[in-house]
Design a protein around this motif. Structure first.
Motif, PDB file in Angstrom:
ATOM      1  N   SER A 108       0.811  -1.220   0.000  1.00 52.13           N
ATOM      2  CA  SER A 108       0.000   0.000   0.000  1.00 52.13           C
ATOM      3  C   SER A 108       0.843   1.268   0.000  1.00 52.13           C
ATOM      4  O   SER A 108       0.348   2.353  -0.289  1.00 52.13           O
ATOM      5  N   SER A 111       1.908   3.769  -3.710  1.00 52.10           N
ATOM      6  CA  SER A 111       0.996   4.534  -4.572  1.00 52.10           C
ATOM      7  C   SER A 111       1.517   5.942  -4.853  1.00 52.10           C
ATOM      8  O   SER A 111       1.214   6.515  -5.897  1.00 52.10           O
ATOM      9  N   ASP A 112       2.297   6.528  -3.959  1.00 54.14           N
ATOM     10  CA  ASP A 112       2.873   7.853  -4.175  1.00 54.14           C
ATOM     11  C   ASP A 112       4.204   7.678  -4.900  1.00 54.14           C
ATOM     12  O   ASP A 112       5.145   7.093  -4.356  1.00 54.14           O
TER      13      ASP A 112
END
Length: 174
Positions: A108, A111-112
């Motif tokens: 997770s 994502s950036d």
């Protein structure tokens, strides 16, 4: 730590995984490969691992320079577990001078794109672990250690890792 072993396997790193190594104020995992010929020679000639950092002070005494044993392990790579990608550069920054370094993150956290671009720029690898515990390489680490050269700290770390291999892998407690 099955996810760390899976991360090392995903990176193609082969050797002995040594977890919970105290280095520069943090706990990391290191993958080492035993140099069997050197290990055998050291055991036959009375050169056990020297994990005590004060022993390395003798390196600065010229009359003792001819008494330094050859390293019996190679440091394949360093794995640092982080919960957030933004902390990875700080965690791996100095360690990347010793061997390839990869940060292990929850999937997770990828994502950036910015932290990943920065990590890639510095040669720090990223391995993500998904909810099922499967590892995937997001960025392959680079070996930048040759750019920095050897150090007394790096040599001491090899002795510490050799000691850990000797006590936990080659001669497990009975």
């Amino acid at each position: 730590m099955p996810s760390l072993q899976q991360a090392a396997t995903a990176l193609g790193w082969r050797g002995q995984l040594i977890t919970e190594v105290a280095v520069l104020g943090q706990r990391v995992s290191a993958l080492v490969r035993v140099r069997e010929d050197v290990h055998r020679w050291r055991m036959e000639n009375g050169w056990p691992p020297e994990p005590d950092p004060s022993w390395f002070r003798s390196w600065f005494e010229p009359e003792l320079h001819d008494q330094i044993p050859v390293p019996a392990v190679d440091l394949v790579g360093v794995l640092v577990t982080e919960s957030r990608a933004g902390r990875a550069l700080r965690s791996c920054g100095t360690l990347m001078t010793l061997a390839p370094c990869a940060v292990v993150l929850p999937s997770s956290q990828t994502s950036d794109p910015w932290p990943l671009v920065e990590l890639d720029f510095y040669g720090i690898g990223v391995v993500t672990i998904d909810e099922e515990g499967d590892a995937s390489v997001a960025i392959s680490p680079e070996d930048r250690s040759q750019e920095f050269g050897g150090s007394v700290f790096g040599r001491w770390l090899l002795e510490l890792l050799y000691h850990r291999v000797m006590t936990s892998v080659l001669s497990p407690p009975r």
